[in-house]
Motif scaffolding. Structure first.
Motif, short mmCIF file in Angstrom:
data_model
loop_
_atom_site.label_atom_id
_atom_site.label_comp_id
_atom_site.label_asym_id
_atom_site.label_seq_id
_atom_site.Cartn_x
_atom_site.Cartn_y
_atom_site.Cartn_z
N UNK A 56 23.31 42.55 32.86
CA UNK A 56 22.45 42.11 33.05
C UNK A 56 21.63 41.94 33.60
N UNK A 57 21.35 42.33 34.64
CA UNK A 57 19.74 42.22 34.87
C UNK A 57 19.67 43.86 36.26
N UNK A 58 18.59 44.60 34.84
CA UNK A 58 18.45 45.39 35.83
C UNK A 58 17.18 45.93 36.66
N UNK A 59 16.91 46.01 37.76
CA UNK A 59 16.09 46.02 38.73
C UNK A 59 16.16 44.74 39.30
N UNK A 60 16.96 43.85 39.73
CA UNK A 60 17.47 42.96 40.23
C UNK A 60 17.30 43.06 41.85
N UNK A 61 17.37 44.70 42.22
CA UNK A 61 18.11 44.25 43.79
C UNK A 61 19.11 44.07 44.09
N UNK A 62 20.24 44.24 44.17
CA UNK A 62 21.23 43.39 43.78
C UNK A 62 21.87 44.22 45.45
N UNK A 63 22.17 43.57 45.63
CA UNK A 63 23.34 44.00 46.87
C UNK A 63 24.78 42.61 47.02
N UNK A 64 26.13 43.72 46.90
CA UNK A 64 27.29 42.93 47.14
C UNK A 64 28.07 43.52 48.28
N UNK A 65 28.43 41.93 48.96
CA UNK A 65 29.50 42.97 50.23
C UNK A 65 30.66 42.19 50.06
N UNK A 66 31.72 43.10 49.36
CA UNK A 66 33.12 42.18 49.51
C UNK A 66 33.73 42.69 51.36
N UNK A 67 34.24 41.55 51.03
CA UNK A 67 35.19 42.05 52.54
C UNK A 67 36.62 40.96 51.75
N UNK A 68 37.71 42.09 52.63
CA UNK A 68 39.31 41.30 52.28
C UNK A 68 39.22 40.34 53.55
N UNK A 69 39.67 39.12 53.42
CA UNK A 69 39.76 38.02 53.94
C UNK A 69 41.71 39.00 53.97
N UNK A 70 42.55 38.50 53.48
CA UNK A 70 44.03 39.39 53.88
C UNK A 70 44.47 39.64 52.66
N UNK A 71 45.57 40.23 52.82
CA UNK A 71 45.94 41.07 52.11
C UNK A 71 47.79 41.46 52.37
N UNK A 72 48.22 40.83 51.54
CA UNK A 72 49.62 40.81 51.60
C UNK A 72 51.05 41.97 50.64
N UNK A 73 50.94 42.75 51.63
CA UNK A 73 51.92 44.13 49.80
C UNK A 73 53.44 43.32 50.40
N UNK A 74 53.39 43.65 48.59
CA UNK A 74 54.36 42.95 47.62
C UNK A 74 55.79 44.11 47.81
N UNK A 75 55.38 45.32 47.30
CA UNK A 75 56.50 45.99 47.30
C UNK A 75 55.86 47.71 47.25
N UNK A 76 56.68 48.23 48.38
CA UNK A 76 55.84 49.23 48.67
C UNK A 76 57.55 50.21 48.64
N UNK A 77 56.97 51.46 48.31
CA UNK A 77 57.92 53.06 47.59
C UNK A 77 57.37 53.78 48.09
N UNK A 78 57.97 54.76 48.03
CA UNK A 78 57.66 56.35 48.40
C UNK A 78 55.67 56.29 47.67
N UNK A 79 56.45 56.12 46.32
CA UNK A 79 54.32 56.00 45.80
C UNK A 79 54.31 55.62 45.37
N UNK A 80 54.77 54.11 45.28
CA UNK A 80 54.00 53.17 45.14
C UNK A 80 53.80 51.85 45.60
N UNK A 81 52.77 51.39 45.26
CA UNK A 81 52.69 49.51 46.06
C UNK A 81 52.09 49.07 44.90
#
Lengths: 183, 171
Positions: free
Chosen positions: B102-127
């Motif tokens: 969409x925008x090459x060379x537009x000097x884009x900076x994206x900063x992500x923060x996780x506000x909160x996270x809840x685990x629904x299902x947790x098994x030995x090898x999947x979450x």
């Protein structure tokens, strides 16, 4: 040869009534042990983890329903919906809803809005003996009857809900939108 | 006559033994069910250590994957290589591809923060988890950064001891 074995079998069966006496009583004793230990296991059945897991699942199921209730309103049946809100809540939030004035009610009626909510996804972040915190992604569809030509507005919101267990029923103690953190 | 009575008594004892066995077995079975309800198959919030670890790892993965700096695009690529697989990887490539195209060379900076996270299902090898993500984007020439909020449904699998996101859906 076949005759001999049949005869021998009959003799044994007759002498011991089909089963040796000690075996019958032994079986009874063993059965008694199974019964008694089974009873003890059943009485001591269930553990903290099992109860926690079941409480977690009930909090999530009820919490989703409570959030949907609190985001649903129909100005044509304001009293009915406000009753549902009161029924869904506990603590300060409940008290606030108990103390709504006639003007507050009139604001809802005059607003001429109908909204229905659907929890798209939800998960708990905390669970205790009688409290839980739930995150919910909610889709609210609002129809504004004050401007009939307007299309239903669909909004996606995210909420954090504080749940409390009151007399075995989950209630909503707080419902906050999670705002973006501009830093 | 004695034999008949004797047999009856013996049968009575046998019947009683069978009855006790069946009842005892049923109680054992019920006790087992009480100790292992289906809800316990899901360890979310029950196994607090594993739940906390999954939250931390998933949050770190989301932050790494949804952050981008034009000055160092390889960091996002590395994050994607480390934390994404399967469908999640494909979706990510499409998203990022579109963004950069969409925008090459537009000097884009994206900063992500996780506000909160809840685990629904947790098994030995999947979450599976619900994550509230904020993404702040800055472009050259724009005075103010824009911040957008997103809700994600995340599925991860344990690959080589670490949680790797295999699918995500923006809600």
């Amino acid at each position: 040869m076949a005759d001999a074995s049949t005869q021998a079998g009959d003799v044994v069966a007759e002498a011991h009534g089909g089963m040796p006496r000690w075996a019958t009583w032994g079986l009874l004793a063993a059965a008694l042990v199974v019964m008694v230990t089974g009873f003890l296991a059943w009485r001591g059945g269930g553990n903290a983890d099992a109860e926690l897991a079941e409480r977690r699942d009930s909090a999530l199921i009820d919490g989703r329903r409570l959030v949907e209730t609190m985001q649903t309103m129909d100005y044509r049946a304001a009293d009915e919906h406000l009753d549902r809100w009161r029924d869904a809540t506990a603590g300060v939030l409940h008290d606030q809803l108990e103390n709504l004035t006639e003007e507050d009610r009139q604001v809802v009626v005059d607003g001429k809005k109908r909204s229905t909510a659907r929890v798209v996804d939800a998960a708990l972040t905390k669970i205790g003996d009688d409290s839980a915190v739930m995150l919910a992604a909610v889709e609210v569809t609002t129809i504004d009857d004050a401007s009939p030509e307007a299309k239903p507005a669909v909004k996606r919101n995210r909420f954090a809900a504080d749940l409390v267990l009151r007399n075995g029923t989950w209630k909503l103690e707080n419902l906050q939108q999670v705002a973006v953190n501009v830093s | 006559m004695t034999t008949w009575l004797d047999r009856l008594r013996r049968h009575g004892v046998l019947a009683l033994a069978v009855l006790l066995l069946v009842a005892g077995g049923a109680l054992w079975l019920r006790a087992h069910q009480l100790d292992n309800p289906p809800a316990l198959d899901n360890a979310a919030l029950v196994d607090t250590g594993a739940t906390a670890q999954a939250r931390t790892e998933l949050a770190a993965a989301l932050v790494g994957v949804f952050s981008y700096d034009y000055a160092d695009p390889s960091a996002s690529q590395e994050a994607a290589d480390t934390f994404l697989a399967d469908r999640a990887r494909k979706e990510y490539d499409v998203l990022v591809g579109a963004l950069l195209e969409q925008a090459p060379g537009q000097k884009l900076i994206l900063s992500a923060t996780v506000q909160d996270i809840g685990i629904k299902e947790l098994r030995d090898d999947s979450v599976t988890a619900v994550a509230f993500l904020d993404q702040r984007s800055e472009r050259e020439g724009e005075k103010e950064a824009t911040v957008s909020a997103a809700q994600l449904d995340v599925t991860a699998r344990r690959i080589g001891g670490a949680w790797v996101i295999v699918d995500f859906e923006v809600l």
